[in-house]
Design a protein around this motif. Sequence first.
Motif, PDB file in Angstrom:
ATOM      1  N   VAL A  67      -2.993  16.013  -8.932  1.00 59.57           N
ATOM      2  CA  VAL A  67      -2.170  14.918  -8.423  1.00 59.57           C
ATOM      3  C   VAL A  67      -2.839  13.586  -8.762  1.00 59.57           C
ATOM      4  CG1 VAL A  67      -1.182  13.822  -6.373  1.00 59.57           C
ATOM      5  CG2 VAL A  67      -1.233  16.319  -6.546  1.00 59.57           C
ATOM      6  N   GLU A  68      -2.052  12.666  -9.320  1.00 58.51           N
ATOM      7  CA  GLU A  68      -2.530  11.322  -9.599  1.00 58.51           C
ATOM      8  C   GLU A  68      -1.751  10.329  -8.748  1.00 58.51           C
ATOM      9  OE1 GLU A  68      -2.437  10.517 -13.754  1.00 58.51           O
ATOM     10  OE2 GLU A  68      -3.484  12.362 -14.299  1.00 58.51           O
ATOM     11  N   LYS A  69      -2.355   9.176  -8.497  1.00 61.21           N
ATOM     12  CA  LYS A  69      -1.765   8.227  -7.561  1.00 61.21           C
ATOM     13  C   LYS A  69      -1.798   6.807  -8.110  1.00 61.21           C
ATOM     14  CE  LYS A  69      -4.100   6.591  -4.040  1.00 61.21           C
ATOM     15  NZ  LYS A  69      -4.804   6.408  -2.744  1.00 61.21           N
ATOM     16  N   LEU A  70      -0.698   6.092  -7.902  1.00 60.57           N
ATOM     17  CA  LEU A  70      -0.641   4.644  -8.056  1.00 60.57           C
ATOM     18  C   LEU A  70      -0.214   4.067  -6.721  1.00 60.57           C
ATOM     19  CD1 LEU A  70       1.135   3.994 -11.499  1.00 60.57           C
ATOM     20  CD2 LEU A  70      -1.273   3.655 -10.956  1.00 60.57           C
ATOM     21  N   GLY A  96      12.985 -20.046  -1.875  1.00 62.14           N
ATOM     22  CA  GLY A  96      13.151 -18.604  -1.960  1.00 62.14           C
ATOM     23  C   GLY A  96      11.832 -17.927  -1.674  1.00 62.14           C
ATOM     24  N   ASN A  97      11.866 -16.803  -0.962  1.00 60.25           N
ATOM     25  CA  ASN A  97      10.651 -16.042  -0.633  1.00 60.25           C
ATOM     26  C   ASN A  97      10.898 -14.561  -0.884  1.00 60.25           C
ATOM     27  OD1 ASN A  97      10.618 -18.523   1.442  1.00 60.25           O
ATOM     28  ND2 ASN A  97       8.506 -17.891   1.048  1.00 60.25           N
ATOM     29  N   TRP A  98       9.935 -13.907  -1.509  1.00 58.66           N
ATOM     30  CA  TRP A  98      10.065 -12.472  -1.754  1.00 58.66           C
ATOM     31  C   TRP A  98       8.687 -11.888  -2.058  1.00 58.66           C
ATOM     32  CZ3 TRP A  98      11.025 -16.281  -5.213  1.00 58.66           C
ATOM     33  CH2 TRP A  98      10.449 -16.195  -6.486  1.00 58.66           C
ATOM     34  N   LYS A  99       8.619 -10.572  -2.149  1.00 58.04           N
ATOM     35  CA  LYS A  99       7.391  -9.879  -2.542  1.00 58.04           C
ATOM     36  C   LYS A  99       7.627  -9.115  -3.832  1.00 58.04           C
ATOM     37  CE  LYS A  99       5.029  -9.411   1.897  1.00 58.04           C
ATOM     38  NZ  LYS A  99       4.335  -8.483   2.826  1.00 58.04           N
ATOM     39  N   MET A 100       6.568  -9.032  -4.635  1.00 59.28           N
ATOM     40  CA  MET A 100       6.725  -8.472  -5.974  1.00 59.28           C
ATOM     41  C   MET A 100       5.428  -7.836  -6.450  1.00 59.28           C
ATOM     42  SD  MET A 100       7.725 -10.661  -9.394  1.00 59.28           S
ATOM     43  CE  MET A 100       7.395 -10.021 -11.042  1.00 59.28           C
ATOM     44  N   ASP A 101       5.563  -6.804  -7.272  1.00 58.94           N
ATOM     45  CA  ASP A 101       4.422  -6.186  -7.946  1.00 58.94           C
ATOM     46  C   ASP A 101       4.914  -5.630  -9.278  1.00 58.94           C
ATOM     47  OD1 ASP A 101       1.849  -5.374  -8.412  1.00 58.94           O
ATOM     48  OD2 ASP A 101       1.878  -3.677  -7.030  1.00 58.94           O
ATOM     49  N   ALA A 102       3.990  -5.300 -10.166  1.00 61.41           N
ATOM     50  CA  ALA A 102       4.320  -4.725 -11.475  1.00 61.41           C
ATOM     51  C   ALA A 102       3.464  -3.492 -11.696  1.00 61.41           C
ATOM     52  CB  ALA A 102       4.078  -5.751 -12.588  1.00 61.41           C
ATOM     53  N   LYS A 103       4.042  -2.474 -12.339  1.00 61.01           N
ATOM     54  CA  LYS A 103       3.297  -1.246 -12.577  1.00 61.01           C
ATOM     55  C   LYS A 103       3.680  -0.611 -13.909  1.00 61.01           C
ATOM     56  CE  LYS A 103       0.635  -0.372  -8.953  1.00 61.01           C
ATOM     57  NZ  LYS A 103       0.395  -1.810  -8.715  1.00 61.01           N
ATOM     58  N   VAL A 104       2.658  -0.274 -14.722  1.00 59.36           N
ATOM     59  CA  VAL A 104       2.815   0.665 -15.827  1.00 59.36           C
ATOM     60  C   VAL A 104       2.514   2.028 -15.236  1.00 59.36           C
ATOM     61  CG1 VAL A 104       2.034   1.372 -18.106  1.00 59.36           C
ATOM     62  CG2 VAL A 104       2.138  -1.059 -17.534  1.00 59.36           C
ATOM     63  N   LYS A 125       0.813  -1.215   0.000  1.00 59.95           N
ATOM     64  CA  LYS A 125       0.000   0.000   0.000  1.00 59.95           C
ATOM     65  C   LYS A 125       0.852   1.273   0.000  1.00 59.95           C
ATOM     66  CE  LYS A 125      -3.592  -2.650   0.164  1.00 59.95           C
ATOM     67  NZ  LYS A 125      -4.356  -2.925  -1.080  1.00 59.95           N
ATOM     68  N   MET A 126       2.065   1.200  -0.551  1.00 57.32           N
ATOM     69  CA  MET A 126       2.925   2.374  -0.652  1.00 57.32           C
ATOM     70  C   MET A 126       2.514   3.168  -1.894  1.00 57.32           C
ATOM     71  SD  MET A 126       7.085   2.566  -0.502  1.00 57.32           S
ATOM     72  CE  MET A 126       7.439   1.973  -2.144  1.00 57.32           C
ATOM     73  N   ASP A 127       2.148   4.428  -1.701  1.00 56.24           N
ATOM     74  CA  ASP A 127       1.627   5.259  -2.789  1.00 56.24           C
ATOM     75  C   ASP A 127       2.748   5.874  -3.622  1.00 56.24           C
ATOM     76  OD1 ASP A 127      -1.001   4.796  -2.087  1.00 56.24           O
ATOM     77  OD2 ASP A 127      -1.089   6.529  -0.746  1.00 56.24           O
ATOM     78  N   ILE A 128       2.474   6.014  -4.921  1.00 57.02           N
ATOM     79  CA  ILE A 128       3.325   6.754  -5.845  1.00 57.02           C
ATOM     80  C   ILE A 128       2.498   7.942  -6.315  1.00 57.02           C
ATOM     81  CG2 ILE A 128       4.747   6.616  -7.922  1.00 57.02           C
ATOM     82  CD1 ILE A 128       4.279   3.510  -7.722  1.00 57.02           C
ATOM     83  N   LEU A 129       2.954   9.153  -6.049  1.00 56.59           N
ATOM     84  CA  LEU A 129       2.192  10.362  -6.365  1.00 56.59           C
ATOM     85  C   LEU A 129       2.825  11.095  -7.545  1.00 56.59           C
ATOM     86  CD1 LEU A 129       1.521  11.708  -2.751  1.00 56.59           C
ATOM     87  CD2 LEU A 129       0.011  10.329  -4.193  1.00 56.59           C
ATOM     88  N   PHE A 130       1.985  11.485  -8.498  1.00 58.08           N
ATOM     89  CA  PHE A 130       2.428  12.248  -9.660  1.00 58.08           C
ATOM     90  C   PHE A 130       1.740  13.608  -9.630  1.00 58.08           C
ATOM     91  CE2 PHE A 130       2.314   7.745 -10.851  1.00 58.08           C
ATOM     92  CZ  PHE A 130       3.626   7.546 -11.240  1.00 58.08           C
TER      93      PHE A 130
END
Length: 388
Positions: free
Chosen positions: A99-102, A370-378, A69-74
């Motif tokens: 402002v736009e948010k991902l 192996g254990n990790w966390k991952m996400d993808a974003k355009v 839930k970490m926001d990316i603000l434009f």
Amino acid sequence: MLSKLAFIGLLGAIVVPPRYAGTSIIANAVQGQGLLYGPENFRALILEPVLESPDLTQLLTISDDIKAKMDILFAKRFKKVTHLDTGCGTVPHTPGMDVEKLTWDPVALEAWIAECGSDFDGTFMAWGLGVGYKRLDLQEAAIKIRSGLGESDETTLNYWNEFVQDMMEAAIRDDIFRIGYFADPALTAGQLTGGAADLVNYNQLRGLWPQIIALATVYPKVRAYSIAANQTADQQLAPGESLQIFQKLIRGADRRLLSGKFGVPTIQCTQSIADNWADYRMSNDKLETSWELQVTGLVGPKFLNVVIVPVAEWDDILMEDFDIAGKINLPHRAVLTTNANMQLGFDSYDKATQVESWFNRESKFTHMRGNWKMDAKVMRPFLTRAAF
């Protein structure tokens, strides 16, 4: 000889449940060929060379240390703040900031395999094992590998902590690429060549291509061109259609995308489109570059000064996993974008490509995980121009 794909399939991707029946890696493969030998017949396994996937950083950006839930603000810049000065009593103007948010929403992924040492007995890999309980610890086992067809190519490796670990880490890197581009929880069994059994390999998160296709339904400028061959019976591109694809991607693209201020724009495309482009250029004997292509084999790195990056791995994945009754789901694809616009996020990318190994005396299985966390974003629609 066992193919690379056979090994990758055996090693599995993100799919080992906490039960260990039928988890033998080498034994099942070897015994399936009827190859049962004693240690005195110990012999080498001829391993096909690894076909490395492209460096992900050539195609996109890796973002580390992302949180749930970490926001990316434009924030867009101010516009239209200058008005006519009407003298005393002028009312000030307060511009709004758009402002736009991902939001990063990484999912937890796990790659876990296990094997029982007793399954090694009776195979031509059964050599170098310890005695007593150590005989069951595959971290004690050895294996001979040939990297080519000659005797001089033969080496002896630790079976589990070198051979299997190398195979495992390579499979994880392949998985990260495949999941990052093509995973989609909305996929159904009928959309995958492997059916319901393959859903666990694609249901982790929404990959970059499903995001691009979804953006095209909301933002018309994202879809630059509809490739008719994707829907025809033979799915063959018309001669020279790559020229139209590249033209449409660039003409009409947002000025901000082409400016280079958001990163260098590139056209990433399936190998099928790149091959169509090479064929078109060779067929045009009035171009000096067509002769250069025939002599050197070089496709040529640019179209209208935009770098073209063929991604043959897309073709491989689509043909292997998205072929239903001879019809591949959108086999020809291209996107004009920047590396920074296409991102894979990890809690730690380094941790994602490393595994730990241990032997469990209670279960008698040797494990690797192996254990990790991952996400993808355009990141931005205006930096995305696609043909599919």
